[in-house]
Design a protein around this motif. Structure first.
Motif, mmCIF file in Angstrom:
data_model
loop_
_atom_site.group_PDB
_atom_site.id
_atom_site.type_symbol
_atom_site.label_atom_id
_atom_site.label_comp_id
_atom_site.label_asym_id
_atom_site.label_seq_id
_atom_site.Cartn_x
_atom_site.Cartn_y
_atom_site.Cartn_z
ATOM 1 N N ILE A 79 6.361 9.874 -6.462
ATOM 2 C CA ILE A 79 7.934 9.535 -5.967
ATOM 3 C C ILE A 79 8.576 8.341 -6.510
ATOM 4 O O ILE A 79 7.793 7.200 -6.137
ATOM 5 C CB ILE A 79 7.735 9.483 -4.162
ATOM 6 C CG1 ILE A 79 7.254 10.764 -3.670
ATOM 7 C CG2 ILE A 79 9.007 9.255 -3.577
ATOM 8 C CD1 ILE A 79 6.946 10.679 -2.275
ATOM 9 N N PRO A 80 9.604 8.504 -7.042
ATOM 10 C CA PRO A 80 10.039 7.246 -7.640
ATOM 11 C C PRO A 80 10.478 6.168 -6.476
ATOM 12 O O PRO A 80 11.148 6.369 -5.409
ATOM 13 C CB PRO A 80 11.551 7.627 -8.170
ATOM 14 C CG PRO A 80 11.159 9.164 -8.557
ATOM 15 C CD PRO A 80 10.398 9.380 -7.505
ATOM 16 N N VAL A 81 10.083 4.930 -6.755
ATOM 17 C CA VAL A 81 10.365 3.879 -5.834
ATOM 18 C C VAL A 81 11.473 2.881 -6.658
ATOM 19 O O VAL A 81 11.215 2.375 -7.595
ATOM 20 C CB VAL A 81 9.395 2.992 -5.659
ATOM 21 C CG1 VAL A 81 9.701 1.777 -4.661
ATOM 22 C CG2 VAL A 81 8.146 3.755 -4.754
ATOM 23 N N LYS A 135 3.978 -3.778 -8.110
ATOM 24 C CA LYS A 135 3.542 -2.745 -9.202
ATOM 25 C C LYS A 135 4.181 -1.810 -9.405
ATOM 26 O O LYS A 135 3.807 -0.443 -9.859
ATOM 27 C CB LYS A 135 2.084 -2.338 -8.817
ATOM 28 C CG LYS A 135 1.001 -3.632 -8.282
ATOM 29 C CD LYS A 135 -0.472 -2.987 -7.858
ATOM 30 C CE LYS A 135 -1.319 -3.806 -7.490
ATOM 31 N NZ LYS A 135 -1.729 -5.064 -8.468
ATOM 32 N N ILE A 136 5.503 -2.089 -9.581
ATOM 33 C CA ILE A 136 6.443 -1.128 -10.118
ATOM 34 C C ILE A 136 7.312 -1.479 -11.150
ATOM 35 O O ILE A 136 8.424 -1.322 -11.783
ATOM 36 C CB ILE A 136 7.465 -0.438 -9.255
ATOM 37 C CG1 ILE A 136 8.049 -1.691 -8.328
ATOM 38 C CG2 ILE A 136 6.817 0.320 -7.823
ATOM 39 C CD1 ILE A 136 9.239 -1.085 -7.406
ATOM 40 N N GLY A 181 7.339 -3.457 8.009
ATOM 41 C CA GLY A 181 8.224 -2.369 8.540
ATOM 42 C C GLY A 181 8.542 -1.134 7.544
ATOM 43 O O GLY A 181 8.532 -0.196 8.140
ATOM 44 N N VAL A 182 8.483 -1.192 6.283
ATOM 45 C CA VAL A 182 8.893 -0.271 5.379
ATOM 46 C C VAL A 182 7.652 0.424 5.325
ATOM 47 O O VAL A 182 7.551 1.890 5.372
ATOM 48 C CB VAL A 182 9.315 -0.801 3.969
ATOM 49 C CG1 VAL A 182 9.371 0.302 2.801
ATOM 50 C CG2 VAL A 182 10.761 -1.518 4.151
ATOM 51 N N GLY A 183 6.392 -0.194 4.821
ATOM 52 C CA GLY A 183 5.152 0.761 4.873
ATOM 53 C C GLY A 183 4.885 1.433 5.960
ATOM 54 O O GLY A 183 4.429 2.474 5.848
ATOM 55 N N ASP A 203 0.913 -1.207 -0.035
ATOM 56 C CA ASP A 203 -0.003 0.044 -0.019
ATOM 57 C C ASP A 203 0.837 1.311 0.068
ATOM 58 O O ASP A 203 0.544 2.194 -0.751
ATOM 59 C CB ASP A 203 -0.930 -0.005 1.147
ATOM 60 C CG ASP A 203 -1.978 -1.148 1.176
ATOM 61 O OD1 ASP A 203 -2.151 -1.546 -0.075
ATOM 62 O OD2 ASP A 203 -2.577 -1.350 2.226
ATOM 63 N N ALA A 204 1.741 1.217 0.598
ATOM 64 C CA ALA A 204 2.776 2.301 0.865
ATOM 65 C C ALA A 204 3.541 2.645 -0.566
ATOM 66 O O ALA A 204 3.849 3.868 -0.898
ATOM 67 C CB ALA A 204 3.936 2.110 1.875
ATOM 68 N N ILE A 205 4.006 1.604 -1.211
ATOM 69 C CA ILE A 205 4.522 1.853 -2.568
ATOM 70 C C ILE A 205 3.386 2.317 -3.679
ATOM 71 O O ILE A 205 4.052 3.073 -4.221
ATOM 72 C CB ILE A 205 5.149 0.256 -2.979
ATOM 73 C CG1 ILE A 205 6.185 -0.154 -2.107
ATOM 74 C CG2 ILE A 205 5.606 0.654 -4.234
ATOM 75 C CD1 ILE A 205 7.220 0.776 -1.696
ATOM 76 N N LEU A 206 2.383 1.841 -3.607
ATOM 77 C CA LEU A 206 1.132 2.596 -4.138
ATOM 78 C C LEU A 206 1.042 4.072 -3.960
ATOM 79 O O LEU A 206 0.924 4.932 -4.926
ATOM 80 C CB LEU A 206 -0.038 1.560 -4.148
ATOM 81 C CG LEU A 206 -0.203 0.491 -4.775
ATOM 82 C CD1 LEU A 206 -1.543 -0.435 -4.509
ATOM 83 C CD2 LEU A 206 0.193 0.259 -6.320
#
Length: 279
Positions: free
Chosen positions: A36-38, A57-58, A268-270, A26-29
């Protein structure tokens, strides 16, 4: 202000038992929605990254990713043409490559070495569980068995993965240190064994991410980086905000600006991004 998010894979966004947590997805989305580039920065080779990028999804991003601990940069969807593009690959000097293989044979060290061609890898033992495991993990289709006549100038080595008993690894590691190559601890070993990854001189994830930020015209101070392993330390120190995972070793946490409240398996990241970046 955070203008780029860089993430390691194993032990950072991916837990090998539970997979990628939904809150991290969800955080990456959310980052994508904010433009913001991931950027993935991993020790893996590109063939074993695609399904992770797809799950996040990247995979259709045209941004350069970093593989092989900084030894290679590529994108799956170069300039929206849907084609794989390799921007650079850093390889070992052929003379040193031969010396490392010979030293490994003398000290009973097993080697799995990535070549510049994504289909090929070199090994110094024809049959072993390590060789079989690494072929599956790296998705290399063809393995070349090393002998004294092997000509590395035709297909250079870009990364070494070396496995053996701890008592035998010492002399081999000293040869690598003498030649100033980049050395990182690798996982999947028992206490009686040791293994290391080798990259060419000066190559680490910070090296790869510097290339990415130059292409995107982003300053290092505007980058947040998440990692958990020894091969993440250079990138953690380089980034404006270097974050160690809760499940990281102490040496990694000591190098970081902050530590996540949750492990990779707990998202943890999200969790960190939602609490501290997406305000």
């Amino acid at each position: 202000m955070i203008k780029m998010i860089a993430i390691d894979i194993d032990g950072t966004v991916l837990d090998h038992k539970t997979g990628i947590h939904q809150i991290t997805k969800d955080a990456i989305l959310k980052a994508k929605a904010l433009n913001i580039p991931v950027i993935i920065a991993t020790g893996r080779n590109l063939s074993s990254i695609h399904h992770i990028a797809k799950e996040l999804k990247i995979e259709n991003s045209s941004y350069p990713f970093v593989s092989q601990n900084g030894g290679q940069s590529f994108s799956f969807n170069h300039k929206d043409k849907g084609e794989l593009k390799i921007y650079y690959t850093v390889s070992f000097d052929t003379k040193l490559t031969n010396e490392l293989f010979d030293c490994a044979n003398e000290n009973k060290i097993r080697i799995f070495a990535y070549s510049e061609n994504e289909k090929y890898a070199y090994c110094n033992k024809k049959i072993s569980a390590f060789r079989t495991f690494m072929k599956f993990k790296s998705k290399r289709q063809k393995l070349i068995s090393y002998n004294k006549k092997t000509d590395f100038s035709k297909l250079k080595v870009s990364k070494f993965i070396c496995f053996g008993k701890a008592k035998h690894m010492d002399k081999f590691r000293k040869l690598a240190e003498k030649n100033n190559v980049s050395i990182f601890a690798f996982s999947y070993v028992s206490d009686a064994h040791a293994n290391i990854e080798l990259n060419p001189i000066g190559v680490d994830k910070a090296y790869g991410l510097k290339y990415v930020t130059e292409q995107l015209n982003i300053d290092a101070k505007d980058v947040i980086y998440f990692g958990d392993g020894e091969n993440d330390i250079a990138a953690i120190k380089w980034a404006g905000k270097g974050i160690a995972m809760k499940n990281a070793k102490d040496i990694v946490k000591e190098a970081a600006d902050d530590v996540t409240d949750l492990t990779a398996g707990e998202g943890g990241v999200g969790d960190y991004l939602f609490k501290n970046i997406f305000k």
